[in-house]
Design a protein around this motif. Structure first.
Motif, PDB file in Angstrom:
ATOM      1  N   VAL B 100     -44.179 -60.865  35.269  1.00  0.00           N
ATOM      2  CA  VAL B 100     -45.136 -60.584  36.348  1.00  0.00           C
ATOM      3  C   VAL B 100     -45.759 -61.859  36.927  1.00  0.00           C
ATOM      4  O   VAL B 100     -46.619 -61.790  37.807  1.00  0.00           O
ATOM      5  CB  VAL B 100     -46.274 -59.647  35.881  1.00  0.00           C
ATOM      6  N   LEU B 101     -45.309 -63.035  36.434  1.00  0.00           N
ATOM      7  CA  LEU B 101     -45.960 -64.304  36.804  1.00  0.00           C
ATOM      8  C   LEU B 101     -46.099 -64.499  38.315  1.00  0.00           C
ATOM      9  O   LEU B 101     -47.187 -64.775  38.824  1.00  0.00           O
ATOM     10  CB  LEU B 101     -45.169 -65.454  36.181  1.00  0.00           C
ATOM     11  N   ALA B 102     -44.990 -64.330  39.034  1.00  0.00           N
ATOM     12  CA  ALA B 102     -45.037 -64.578  40.479  1.00  0.00           C
ATOM     13  C   ALA B 102     -45.947 -63.568  41.185  1.00  0.00           C
ATOM     14  O   ALA B 102     -46.624 -63.893  42.160  1.00  0.00           O
ATOM     15  CB  ALA B 102     -43.636 -64.540  41.076  1.00  0.00           C
ATOM     16  N   ARG B 103     -45.966 -62.334  40.667  1.00  0.00           N
ATOM     17  CA  ARG B 103     -46.861 -61.319  41.254  1.00  0.00           C
ATOM     18  C   ARG B 103     -48.310 -61.670  40.986  1.00  0.00           C
ATOM     19  O   ARG B 103     -49.181 -61.483  41.845  1.00  0.00           O
ATOM     20  CB  ARG B 103     -46.534 -59.936  40.689  1.00  0.00           C
ATOM     21  N   ALA B 112     -50.389 -52.459  38.110  1.00  0.00           N
ATOM     22  CA  ALA B 112     -49.165 -52.023  38.780  1.00  0.00           C
ATOM     23  C   ALA B 112     -48.012 -52.971  38.458  1.00  0.00           C
ATOM     24  O   ALA B 112     -46.884 -52.536  38.215  1.00  0.00           O
ATOM     25  CB  ALA B 112     -49.398 -51.968  40.281  1.00  0.00           C
ATOM     26  N   SER B 113     -48.303 -54.274  38.428  1.00  0.00           N
ATOM     27  CA  SER B 113     -47.264 -55.249  38.115  1.00  0.00           C
ATOM     28  C   SER B 113     -46.713 -55.015  36.719  1.00  0.00           C
ATOM     29  O   SER B 113     -45.493 -55.030  36.496  1.00  0.00           O
ATOM     30  CB  SER B 113     -47.830 -56.667  38.179  1.00  0.00           C
ATOM     31  N   ARG B 114     -47.632 -54.783  35.762  1.00  0.00           N
ATOM     32  CA  ARG B 114     -47.207 -54.539  34.379  1.00  0.00           C
ATOM     33  C   ARG B 114     -46.306 -53.311  34.296  1.00  0.00           C
ATOM     34  O   ARG B 114     -45.275 -53.328  33.628  1.00  0.00           O
ATOM     35  CB  ARG B 114     -48.418 -54.321  33.466  1.00  0.00           C
ATOM     36  N   GLU B 115     -46.729 -52.290  35.015  1.00  0.00           N
ATOM     37  CA  GLU B 115     -45.976 -51.038  35.015  1.00  0.00           C
ATOM     38  C   GLU B 115     -44.552 -51.281  35.543  1.00  0.00           C
ATOM     39  O   GLU B 115     -43.557 -50.886  34.920  1.00  0.00           O
ATOM     40  CB  GLU B 115     -46.726 -50.025  35.903  1.00  0.00           C
ATOM     41  N   LEU B 116     -44.481 -52.007  36.650  1.00  0.00           N
ATOM     42  CA  LEU B 116     -43.193 -52.319  37.262  1.00  0.00           C
ATOM     43  C   LEU B 116     -42.330 -53.152  36.317  1.00  0.00           C
ATOM     44  O   LEU B 116     -41.138 -52.894  36.138  1.00  0.00           O
ATOM     45  CB  LEU B 116     -43.445 -53.092  38.563  1.00  0.00           C
ATOM     46  N   ALA B 117     -42.961 -54.143  35.690  1.00  0.00           N
ATOM     47  CA  ALA B 117     -42.230 -55.013  34.761  1.00  0.00           C
ATOM     48  C   ALA B 117     -41.645 -54.186  33.620  1.00  0.00           C
ATOM     49  O   ALA B 117     -40.485 -54.363  33.236  1.00  0.00           O
ATOM     50  CB  ALA B 117     -43.158 -56.092  34.206  1.00  0.00           C
TER      51      ALA B 117
END
Lengths: 256, 255
Positions: B100-103, B112-117
């Motif tokens: 998720v770094l770039a997000r 949301a980023s974590r969920e997507l990752a």
């Protein structure tokens, strides 16, 4: 458990053997105990001086911790400031290195002249010996992160603040802790010196008094205490490192 | 696939750049259409990395234009997904936190980023490594994580800089399959730099061959093989013929 045993047993045996040899030598040679006390004399002195020493040690420990904390904080501030402002770095860093050639023991009397006999000159001495290793190690660590990761972060749109907080600062932590460990041992040394040159309490002051009385046994006790204190503060730093750097310490080592 | 839509995600026109006295790029023109997989092959030191630094906004070109989805972007960062040659994962972040770094940098909502990752890690079989640290993963798994990191940042274009060059031959073949399957399901726009002609032909819709420094486009090849592409395509006579031609082209460039 067995690992720990294998690691600690050899040095422990060496220490016991050295003390035994020392005891043997003093008994056989019949050397005067004011010149070289036997380990037994030293233990006796320690237990007899318990109460007096307790107060002195507490005073020195307080002074050391205070000085170490202040020195480490200033060291970190200097490192971050010099890192973020290259002009400052170019202007100050060489002077900083040269300044380390001034023996602290030579400035100490001057500090007493300026700041009196209170806690202030003592703190300044400890700060002076502590901040340098912390500043230099951290500054080095801040620049030593993997440039590929830095490029990646910049490409991904990281600004300077993000680059610093997500990458440069965490990369600098192992180096910073190396600096803190060196500063931890220096700090006790700084505290003792500062108590020699002026002061009415502390283990350093105690040593001056016992030296005048030719009490080598008590001086040995004081030396043992100074070493123990240094190890204790060193241990605190190691503990802090374990908590902060923690589980991925191995990974850091692998990735340079 | 390549020429059906005139909707370039990346449009580079007549790009020229020099470092001091060293002319690196001399009028490079190339285009990546939406959903197209484009490779750049060139002799080493032909300015492929410089090209990426220009697209990524780390350096500003001497002349020429770079447009992303029609917008000129010279010197602007954070507009493309990027995967460098080494995985470049932060050793003190877990795989999930790395992906998720770039997000995070772009300021996307964390949860949301974590969920997507998580979803993506599960999908590529890295789900059980989400909480692991990079050093606990093999080189191939680290590369997959690095690719996901570029993929999920939701930019139109993903730039891959010789991502498999450090892997051994077996692992590289495995990663080609992995990337092909993933890409053929997703059809994201990709610009892929490599020094392997075979790799470029196997993966891409279009291959640009660069000349030696100062680099220009020596040839643009549309790869004629259908999708989904099978591993055996490398034995196809046509594949062998094109590979031979491009190899000769490159050899003349390097000699």
């Amino acid at each position: 458990m067995t690992d720990a045993l294998r690691r600690w047993a050899p040095p422990a045996v060496t220490v016991v053997a050295l003390i035994a040899a020392w005891q043997l030598y003093t008994t056989i040679s019949g050397i005067e105990s004011w010149l070289l006390p036997s380990p037994r004399d030293v233990f006796a002195a320690a237990s007899e001086q318990r109460t007096v020493l307790g107060e002195q040690v507490a005073a020195t420990a307080r002074l050391t911790l205070l000085g170490f904390t202040a020195g480490a904080a200033i060291g970190l501030l200097v490192a971050v400031a010099l890192h973020l402002v290259p002009v400052l770095r170019a202007a100050v860093y060489p002077l900083l290195v040269v300044s380390q050639n001034i023996p602290i023991i030579a400035i100490a009397p001057l500090l007493v002249v300026w700041l009196g006999f209170g806690i202030a000159p003592k703190l300044v001495v400890i700060v002076l010996v502590c901040f340098f290793p912390v500043a230099v190690a951290t500054l080095d660590g801040l620049r030593r992160g993997d440039p590929v990761i830095a490029d990646y972060l910049l490409m991904s749109g990281a600004n300077r603040r993000q680059l610093f907080t997500t990458f440069q600062w965490p990369s600098a932590l192992p180096a910073m802790f190396s600096g803190l460990k060196i500063a931890a041992t220096y700090s006790v040394f700084g505290a003792v010196i500062s108590e020699w040159i002026g002061g009415d309490q502390g283990i350093g002051r105690y040593m001056i008094v016992q030296k005048s009385a030719f009490r080598a046994d008590r001086l040995f006790v004081a030396i043992a205490i100074v070493v123990a204190l240094a190890l204790l503060i060193f241990g605190l730093v190691v503990l802090l490192e374990r908590i902060t750097v923690g589980r991925h310490a191995v990974g850091r080592r692998d990735n340079g | 696939m390549a020429e059906q839509a005139a909707d370039p995600v990346l449009d580079i026109t007549d790009l020229t750049h020099r470092y001091g006295d060293l002319q690196v790029l001399a009028g490079v023109t190339l285009r990546v259409q939406r959903g197209e997989f484009v490779s750049i092959v060139g002799p080493s030191g032909s300015g492929k990395s410089t090209l990426f630094h220009l697209i990524g906004g780390l350096v500003t070109a001497e002349s020429g234009t770079i447009a992303l989805a029609g917008e000129p972007v010279a010197g602007r960062r954070g507009l493309v997904g990027y995967m460098p040659q080494q995985p470049a994962l932060l050793p003190w972040r877990t795989i999930e936190e790395n992906v998720v770094l770039a997000r995070d940098i772009a300021g996307a909502p964390r949860r949301a980023s974590r969920e997507l990752a998580r979803q993506w890690l599960d999908r590529v079989g890295l789900g059980r490594f989400a909480r692991s640290y990079p050093h606990e993963l093999s080189g191939g798994m680290q590369q997959r994580a690095a690719f996901l990191r570029a993929l999920i940042c939701d930019h139109d274009l993903i730039c891959l800089d010789e991502p498999f060059s450090a892997l051994d031959a077996m692992l590289r073949t495995e990663m080609h399959r992995w990337l092909l399957d993933l890409w053929e399901a997703e059809r994201r726009s990709i610009l892929f730099v490599t020094h392997s002609i075979e790799e470029a032909l196997l993966l891409s819709d279009t291959v640009y061959v660069l000349t030696r420094r100062p680099a220009t486009v020596a040839e643009r090849v549309e790869v004629p093989f259908p999708r989904p592409r099978r591993d055996e395509v490398v034995d196809d006579p046509e594949f062998v013929r094109i590979r031979r031609r491009l190899t000769d082209l490159l050899r003349n460039e390097t000699s």
